[in-house]
Write a protein that holds these residues in place. Structure first.
Motif, PDB file in Angstrom:
ATOM      1  N   ALA A 106       0.832  -1.198   0.000  1.00 46.38           N
ATOM      2  CA  ALA A 106       0.000   0.000   0.000  1.00 46.38           C
ATOM      3  C   ALA A 106       0.867   1.248   0.000  1.00 46.38           C
ATOM      4  O   ALA A 106       0.502   2.277  -0.557  1.00 46.38           O
ATOM      5  N   LYS A 107       2.080   1.170   0.626  1.00 54.66           N
ATOM      6  CA  LYS A 107       2.958   2.336   0.644  1.00 54.66           C
ATOM      7  C   LYS A 107       3.515   2.608  -0.750  1.00 54.66           C
ATOM      8  O   LYS A 107       3.709   3.744  -1.155  1.00 54.66           O
ATOM      9  N   ALA A 108       3.834   1.527  -1.470  1.00 54.07           N
ATOM     10  CA  ALA A 108       4.387   1.711  -2.801  1.00 54.07           C
ATOM     11  C   ALA A 108       3.353   2.277  -3.757  1.00 54.07           C
ATOM     12  O   ALA A 108       3.646   3.118  -4.592  1.00 54.07           O
ATOM     13  N   PHE A 109       2.128   1.803  -3.644  1.00 54.95           N
ATOM     14  CA  PHE A 109       1.037   2.292  -4.477  1.00 54.95           C
ATOM     15  C   PHE A 109      -0.053   2.834  -3.560  1.00 54.95           C
ATOM     16  O   PHE A 109      -0.885   2.072  -3.082  1.00 54.95           O
ATOM     17  N   PRO A 110      -0.051   4.135  -3.260  1.00 62.80           N
ATOM     18  CA  PRO A 110      -1.088   4.685  -2.387  1.00 62.80           C
ATOM     19  C   PRO A 110      -2.466   4.353  -2.939  1.00 62.80           C
ATOM     20  O   PRO A 110      -2.736   4.531  -4.126  1.00 62.80           O
ATOM     21  N   LEU A 114      -5.166  -3.841 -16.155  1.00 59.77           N
ATOM     22  CA  LEU A 114      -6.548  -3.723 -15.702  1.00 59.77           C
ATOM     23  C   LEU A 114      -6.792  -4.573 -14.461  1.00 59.77           C
ATOM     24  O   LEU A 114      -7.437  -4.134 -13.498  1.00 59.77           O
ATOM     25  N   THR A 115      -6.281  -5.792 -14.478  1.00 53.75           N
ATOM     26  CA  THR A 115      -6.470  -6.683 -13.327  1.00 53.75           C
ATOM     27  C   THR A 115      -5.789  -6.111 -12.081  1.00 53.75           C
ATOM     28  O   THR A 115      -6.331  -6.174 -10.970  1.00 53.75           O
ATOM     29  N   ALA A 116      -4.590  -5.545 -12.266  1.00 57.59           N
ATOM     30  CA  ALA A 116      -3.895  -4.925 -11.132  1.00 57.59           C
ATOM     31  C   ALA A 116      -4.701  -3.756 -10.575  1.00 57.59           C
ATOM     32  O   ALA A 116      -4.815  -3.586  -9.353  1.00 57.59           O
ATOM     33  N   VAL A 148       6.480  -6.787 -15.064  1.00 52.18           N
ATOM     34  CA  VAL A 148       7.785  -6.136 -14.905  1.00 52.18           C
ATOM     35  C   VAL A 148       7.624  -4.628 -14.770  1.00 52.18           C
ATOM     36  O   VAL A 148       8.248  -3.989 -13.916  1.00 52.18           O
ATOM     37  N   VAL A 149       6.774  -4.048 -15.613  1.00 49.03           N
ATOM     38  CA  VAL A 149       6.545  -2.600 -15.548  1.00 49.03           C
ATOM     39  C   VAL A 149       5.946  -2.210 -14.198  1.00 49.03           C
ATOM     40  O   VAL A 149       6.369  -1.224 -13.571  1.00 49.03           O
ATOM     41  N   LEU A 150       4.978  -2.983 -13.725  1.00 48.22           N
ATOM     42  CA  LEU A 150       4.368  -2.687 -12.429  1.00 48.22           C
ATOM     43  C   LEU A 150       5.383  -2.824 -11.294  1.00 48.22           C
ATOM     44  O   LEU A 150       5.392  -2.027 -10.349  1.00 48.22           O
ATOM     45  N   TRP A 151       6.251  -3.824 -11.400  1.00 52.05           N
ATOM     46  CA  TRP A 151       7.265  -4.006 -10.360  1.00 52.05           C
ATOM     47  C   TRP A 151       8.261  -2.850 -10.349  1.00 52.05           C
ATOM     48  O   TRP A 151       8.670  -2.375  -9.288  1.00 52.05           O
ATOM     49  N   GLN A 152       8.648  -2.396 -11.542  1.00 49.32           N
ATOM     50  CA  GLN A 152       9.554  -1.254 -11.610  1.00 49.32           C
ATOM     51  C   GLN A 152       8.892   0.000 -11.041  1.00 49.32           C
ATOM     52  O   GLN A 152       9.543   0.807 -10.361  1.00 49.32           O
TER      53      GLN A 152
END
Length: 468
Positions: free
Chosen positions: A3-7, A61-63, A449-453
């Motif tokens: 949650a901290k990484a993605f508010p 979209l799923t993320a 990979v993009v989401l992880w970066q």
């Protein structure tokens, strides 16, 4: 992703989901269920990029949907109205995209044109119509009758007359019909949830905002949308102590696709809960349904051939549980040169029907105090044990289970099912082969990979702040 990484704010969910559906729509321009004249060879560079793009967008979209689910379960969840806005934002790119994940919309248009031309749509397939519309229908369905009821075929015929058989206008019209169904689902979901003691926001997230709705009802324009929308409105009417309008609306839903007829059981149960005696409840509900069926069939002018045509969705290569077991059994019997081999698939289909009936009786016996939930489980059972299944059939039960599930564990399991099934079909609706499966996986992995970066980039300022 923490949650901290993605508010977990609504804007992030909107933007991430919009990026996903926009990429889906863009990839669909070359890899979707395009009209025959626009189809590209699967090995062409544009089709390859399109397929990778579709699955890249699908993972985004799923993320976004998963993050939105966390927000819905937080201490400060978004309102149902805010969630409806998210749905509108996510769906917008798919409205202007070509059909995705199925070619069924072309069958709808051809069947509507057949009704408009006074051809028997239950006795003949689109091949009888001929012309450019029929040429768009998948070969498997060229010579099979329509399995749909007169209400949907009347809508399709009216659309055919309005668009004069123009393919592009027909596709837009069918998406509008599906969008109307999704709008009805969205409008009724909070009311169904409140009547069932569930959180309206959580119900909207699972039952309407899930990827299956966006992929198959919005992008794919499946008529399951109008079936579920009418079913939802009918149940809301019955819950509001208006059982006869409810029975009429549920019957109209069943005259789009037959499984919705199980909603009539819920109408009767709701009347019994309100203190009405069983015989009058059964008779009045049955009479309302019968009158509606006769009137709708007379207006549509299609006759009652849809009853015999209900077996149409069963194909030789369908991956329903009973069909898979039937094919495996047949192969085993053929190894032993048994004369029973041809009976294997029909026998499993009959067994599936028996299991379905037994489970339906058990569900309604145990869950009579929760008719909306019982109906959701019943529709899920029909989809799971029927002779044919498609990923979007899961929405029959999911829509109502989302509104009435008694605990979060069931919701989590249904969310997992929706997430997995969203990945089950290629964007052109065609069969899966090794090469295209690899491309689809590549697109999904690239998105991860993009989401992880992005996750690492969001963490970096926090880590620097702690060091300072």
């Amino acid at each position: 992703m923490s949650a901290k990484a993605f508010p977990l704010d609504l804007r992030l969910c909107q933007v991430l989901g919009l990026a996903g559906t926009a990429t889906l729509a863009l990839g669909g321009e070359t890899a979707g269920a395009l009209p025959a004249r626009e189809l590209l060879a699967p090995s062409s560079a544009h089709a390859v990029l399109g397929l990778v793009g579709v699955y890249f967008g699908l993972v985004l979209l799923t993320a976004a949907w998963i993050l939105l689910g966390r927000l819905v379960r937080s201490l400060d969840p978004p309102t149902p109205r805010a969630l409806v806005l998210v749905l509108v934002v996510w769906a917008a790119p798919l409205l202007i995209a070509p059909p995705l994940f199925s070619r069924d919309v072309y069958s709808y248009l051809a069947q509507g044109a057949m009704v408009d031309a006074h051809l028997d749509v239950y006795a003949h397939g689109p091949a009888m119509l001929g012309g450019p519309l029929a040429a768009e229908v998948a070969p498997l369905w060229q010579h099979t009758g329509a399995p749909y009821g007169p209400v949907f075929l009347a809508l399709a015929a009216a659309l055919s007359a309005l668009t004069r058989g123009t393919l592009s206008a027909g596709l837009v019209g069918m998406k509008c019909v599906a969008l109307f169904g999704v709008a009805l689902m969205t409008a009724t979901m909070p009311r169904l949830a409140r009547h069932s003691g569930a959180d309206p926001g959580a119900a909207l997230w699972l039952g309407v905002l899930n990827p299956l709705v966006l992929l198959h009802l919005v992008a794919g324009a499946h008529n399951d949308a109008i079936m579920l929308g009418l079913l939802g409105v009918g149940l809301v009417a019955a819950l509001g102590r208006r059982p006869m309008p409810g029975a009429v609306l549920v019957t109209l839903a069943a005259l789009v696709k037959a499984p919705a007829a199980l909603g009539l059981v819920a109408i009767v149960v709701l009347q019994l809960r309100a203190g009405r005696r069983p015989v009058p409840a059964l008779l009045t509900t049955g009479a309302a349904s019968a009158v509606t069926t006769v009137a709708a069939t007379a207006v549509a002018g299609t006759g009652y051939g849809w009853i015999a045509a209900l077996k149409t969705p069963v194909s030789a290569h369908n991956w329903a549980l009973t069909s898979l077991l039937g094919r495996a059994t047949r192969a085993l019997l053929e190894e032993f040169d048994s004369d029973l081999a041809p009976l294997a698939i029909p026998a499993w289909h009959i067994l599936g029907l028996v299991v379905t009936v037994v489970l339906l009786v058990a569900i309604w016996w145990r869950l009579r105090p929760r008719p909306v939930y019982a109906l959701g489980l019943s529709l899920a059972t029909v989809a799971a044990f029927g002779p044919a299944i498609r990923p979007w059939y899961a929405l029959w039960g999911l829509f109502l289970i989302a509104a009435a599930a008694p605990d979060t564990l069931i919701r989590h399991r249904m969310a997992a099912v929706a997430g997995v099934l969203a990945l089950a079909v290629l964007p052109d609706g065609g069969p899966v082969d090794g090469g295209r499966l690899l491309l689809a996986v590549s697109g999904g992995v690239l998105a991860v990979v993009v989401l992880w970066q992005a996750h690492l980039a969001a963490q970096a300022p926090t880590a620097l702040g702690r060091t300072a």
